[in-house]
Scaffold this motif. Structure first.
Motif, mmCIF file in Angstrom:
data_model
loop_
_atom_site.group_PDB
_atom_site.id
_atom_site.type_symbol
_atom_site.label_atom_id
_atom_site.label_comp_id
_atom_site.label_asym_id
_atom_site.label_seq_id
_atom_site.Cartn_x
_atom_site.Cartn_y
_atom_site.Cartn_z
ATOM 1 N N ARG A 26 17.933 -43.417 14.604
ATOM 2 C CA ARG A 26 19.006 -43.236 15.591
ATOM 3 C C ARG A 26 19.895 -42.042 15.221
ATOM 4 N NH1 ARG A 26 17.990 -45.364 20.227
ATOM 5 N NH2 ARG A 26 17.273 -47.504 20.138
ATOM 6 N N ASP A 35 18.074 -33.168 25.042
ATOM 7 C CA ASP A 35 19.135 -33.091 26.047
ATOM 8 C C ASP A 35 20.462 -32.635 25.443
ATOM 9 O OD1 ASP A 35 17.749 -33.805 28.357
ATOM 10 O OD2 ASP A 35 17.856 -35.925 27.851
ATOM 11 N N PHE A 119 7.590 -42.600 23.096
ATOM 12 C CA PHE A 119 8.882 -42.878 22.469
ATOM 13 C C PHE A 119 9.435 -44.226 22.937
ATOM 14 C CE2 PHE A 119 13.564 -42.084 22.941
ATOM 15 C CZ PHE A 119 13.830 -42.233 21.598
ATOM 16 N N GLN A 127 9.716 -46.714 34.995
ATOM 17 C CA GLN A 127 9.059 -45.820 35.934
ATOM 18 C C GLN A 127 9.916 -44.569 36.024
ATOM 19 O OE1 GLN A 127 9.096 -47.028 40.054
ATOM 20 N NE2 GLN A 127 6.912 -46.613 40.150
ATOM 21 N N PHE A 128 9.326 -43.428 35.773
ATOM 22 C CA PHE A 128 10.147 -42.239 35.702
ATOM 23 C C PHE A 128 9.369 -41.013 36.095
ATOM 24 C CE2 PHE A 128 14.370 -42.746 34.266
ATOM 25 C CZ PHE A 128 14.879 -41.475 34.148
ATOM 26 N N ILE B 15 13.376 -47.287 42.245
ATOM 27 C CA ILE B 15 12.242 -46.494 41.738
ATOM 28 C C ILE B 15 12.378 -46.251 40.228
ATOM 29 C CG2 ILE B 15 11.090 -44.240 41.840
ATOM 30 C CD1 ILE B 15 11.861 -44.158 44.835
ATOM 31 N N HIS B 16 13.576 -45.858 39.821
ATOM 32 C CA HIS B 16 13.786 -45.502 38.410
ATOM 33 C C HIS B 16 14.155 -46.690 37.516
ATOM 34 C CE1 HIS B 16 13.055 -41.537 39.484
ATOM 35 N NE2 HIS B 16 14.208 -40.952 39.268
ATOM 36 N N LYS B 17 14.258 -47.841 38.124
ATOM 37 C CA LYS B 17 14.653 -49.055 37.380
ATOM 38 C C LYS B 17 15.961 -48.829 36.611
ATOM 39 C CE LYS B 17 10.294 -51.318 37.411
ATOM 40 N NZ LYS B 17 8.954 -51.179 36.949
ATOM 41 N N GLU B 45 19.745 -34.295 45.909
ATOM 42 C CA GLU B 45 18.522 -34.114 45.106
ATOM 43 C C GLU B 45 18.739 -33.179 43.906
ATOM 44 O OE1 GLU B 45 15.309 -32.223 47.167
ATOM 45 O OE2 GLU B 45 16.585 -30.700 48.066
ATOM 46 N N PRO B 49 18.199 -34.366 38.310
ATOM 47 C CA PRO B 49 17.925 -34.100 36.887
ATOM 48 C C PRO B 49 19.088 -34.504 35.977
ATOM 49 C CG PRO B 49 17.259 -32.222 38.208
ATOM 50 C CD PRO B 49 18.010 -33.148 39.120
ATOM 51 N N GLU B 52 18.986 -38.216 35.528
ATOM 52 C CA GLU B 52 17.890 -38.569 34.624
ATOM 53 C C GLU B 52 18.249 -38.275 33.166
ATOM 54 O OE1 GLU B 52 14.331 -37.971 37.869
ATOM 55 O OE2 GLU B 52 14.716 -36.393 36.414
ATOM 56 N N LYS B 53 18.960 -37.154 32.984
ATOM 57 C CA LYS B 53 19.376 -36.812 31.621
ATOM 58 C C LYS B 53 20.315 -37.882 31.065
ATOM 59 C CE LYS B 53 20.867 -32.502 30.718
ATOM 60 N NZ LYS B 53 21.906 -31.466 30.695
ATOM 61 N N VAL B 55 20.508 -40.996 31.995
ATOM 62 C CA VAL B 55 19.760 -42.232 31.764
ATOM 63 C C VAL B 55 19.035 -42.143 30.413
ATOM 64 C CG1 VAL B 55 17.830 -43.658 32.584
ATOM 65 C CG2 VAL B 55 19.477 -42.766 34.207
ATOM 66 N N ARG B 56 18.441 -40.985 30.146
ATOM 67 C CA ARG B 56 17.723 -40.801 28.867
ATOM 68 C C ARG B 56 18.683 -40.926 27.696
ATOM 69 N NH1 ARG B 56 14.916 -36.548 31.553
ATOM 70 N NH2 ARG B 56 16.267 -34.966 30.642
ATOM 71 N N LEU B 57 19.835 -40.265 27.802
ATOM 72 C CA LEU B 57 20.802 -40.302 26.696
ATOM 73 C C LEU B 57 21.311 -41.715 26.471
ATOM 74 C CD1 LEU B 57 22.788 -37.012 27.401
ATOM 75 C CD2 LEU B 57 21.266 -37.439 25.496
ATOM 76 N N ARG B 59 19.676 -44.537 27.306
ATOM 77 C CA ARG B 59 18.599 -45.410 26.807
ATOM 78 C C ARG B 59 18.123 -45.006 25.405
ATOM 79 N NH1 ARG B 59 14.983 -45.937 32.217
ATOM 80 N NH2 ARG B 59 16.188 -47.585 33.169
ATOM 81 N N ASP B 60 17.916 -43.709 25.228
ATOM 82 C CA ASP B 60 17.352 -43.249 23.954
ATOM 83 C C ASP B 60 18.351 -43.344 22.812
ATOM 84 O OD1 ASP B 60 15.256 -42.585 25.560
ATOM 85 O OD2 ASP B 60 15.381 -40.421 25.270
ATOM 86 N N ASN B 62 21.634 -44.805 23.059
ATOM 87 C CA ASN B 62 22.675 -45.837 23.221
ATOM 88 C C ASN B 62 24.067 -45.240 23.407
ATOM 89 O OD1 ASN B 62 20.907 -47.918 23.030
ATOM 90 N ND2 ASN B 62 21.214 -48.235 20.828
#
Lengths: 297, 99
Positions: A26, A35, A119, A127-128, B15-17, B45, B49, B52-53, B55-57, B59-60, B62
């Protein structure tokens, strides 16, 4: 293929606990996440290594295999072959989104563990959209002086592009939907093309303006004359005023570079006159200069 | 006002849950701009991005919404500085040639 010490990648020793691995992972992921490090290829590379190390060490089965066969990965390949029949019968593990192209693992990982699982394996399936691809397109300055079409191949896919005149060096354009395929039915990623413009001309470009230094003979500078100057769309006739000084700057409106996506609009060409002082003279020229000197010029 | 396509938050989250509340939280923290129309909430639209960024930050790494807001502001600054650096470099190159 080189052996990768996953413990070293995460800065851990072989007896690290599950909680140590998680904690360290982490910590490093926060530091090198793509990012958080835009346009940093080194950070992205490091993140991939960390990700791969975590993928192996956080999974008890994979960790056991790595600890057992890691240094002798070729034997591990044999080990894999022996188990392949059994493995094929098992349902495949879930693929979860990794984001920003982080799911490509090393050859070492592929050799030891076969197909990648991505990962954050073990967490919820997501879903992405597919990962974005980045490509670099090298063009010359004269190429981008006019709008033209070009076909490029990215991941075996031919893409026909219209490249507008006036594209800048380092400029990136997005081609929607030409990235990686979507994951678990998500939309495809995008393709980002960054232009690398090589200057194959004698002009210097700054945005839409072009710059050039031209040499003019001493007599033309003193007495005035006309000269022909090259521009990117042909020669132009230019009047040199009598008594033109060295480093005089002249602006030729509309003779610069085309403005991006503004058809028919151009920047300027800025010329810098450098008066050519002769270093060698014929006997006749020398006498003429001596005669001039006597006139106190 | 934006032109282009808008995506319904409900569809997008399905779609993206992604939890709808997460998207609204990002809006409350001034990270995402949303639009209310025809009794629905929409996302442009071009903003996808960014979502999505985030969401990644989340999830990945925390990272909570407060952290995401700080990250967002700092990344915008990084981007601005990178662009400025590129412009200055180009200008320096041009000056090298000109003088």
């Amino acid at each position: 293929m080189e052996f990768i010490d996953y413990y070293k990648v995460l800065g851990l020793t072989k007896n690290a606990s599950v909680s140590d691995i998680k904690k360290q992972y982490r910590k490093l992921a926060r530091k090198y996440h793509p990012d958080l490090n835009p346009n940093d290829a080194e950070a992205e590379k490091k993140f991939k290594q960390i990700n791969e190390a975590n993928e192996v060490l956080s999974d008890p089965e994979k960790r056991k295999k790595y600890d057992q066969y890691g240094k002798d990965w070729q034997q591990a390949e044999e080990f894999e072959k022996a188990r392949s029949a059994r493995r094929r019968q098992r349902s495949s593990e879930g693929y979860t989104y990794s984001g920003g192209g982080t799911a490509d693992f090393s050859d070492f990982f592929e050799a030891m563990f076969g197909g990648q699982t991505g990962f954050g394996s073990g967490r919820q399936q997501v879903q992405f959209r597919g990962q974005d691809y980045n490509a670099k397109l090298r063009l010359s300055l004269t190429d981008v002086y006019t709008t033209h079409k070009r076909t490029i191949t990215v991941n075996d896919k031919n893409i026909r592009l219209t490249i507008p005149a006036g594209v800048e060096d380092g400029q990136t354009i997005k081609i929607k939907g030409y990235g990686g395929p979507g994951i678990q039915g998500g939309p495809p990623g995008d393709l980002y093309i960054t232009f690398s413009i090589v200057n194959n001309t004698a002009f210097k470009r700054d945005g839409v303006n072009l710059y050039k230094t031209i040499q003019i003979p001493l007599t033309k500078a003193v007495l005035g004359d006309t000269v022909f100057v090259d521009t990117l769309n042909g020669k132009v006739k230019l009047k040199i005023q009598a008594g033109t000084k060295n480093s005089t700057r002249v602006r030729l409106k509309g003779k610069g570079f085309p403005k991006y996506k503004k058809e028919g609009e151009f920047g300027d060409l800025l010329l810098n006159y450098e008066v050519d002082i002769p270093t060698t003279l014929t006997e006749e020229q020398k006498q003429l200069f001596e005669a001039l000197r006597k006139t106190n010029l | 006002m934006h032109s282009g396509k808008f995506i319904s938050i409900k569809t997008l989250c399905k779609i993206h849950k992604v939890e709808e509340s997460f998207v609204y939280t990002l809006h409350e923290y001034d990270i995402l701009e949303l639009r209310q129309e025809r009794e629905e909430t929409w996302l442009h639209e071009d903003t996808l991005p960014l979502l999505e960024k985030m969401v990644r930050l989340n999830r990945d790494l925390n990272i909570n919404p407060e952290g995401l807001q700080a990250v967002h502001v700092l990344l915008q600054r990084v981007h601005g500085l990178q662009q400025e650096l590129l412009t200055v470099k180009r200008k320096l190159d041009a000056l090298d040639m000109y003088f």
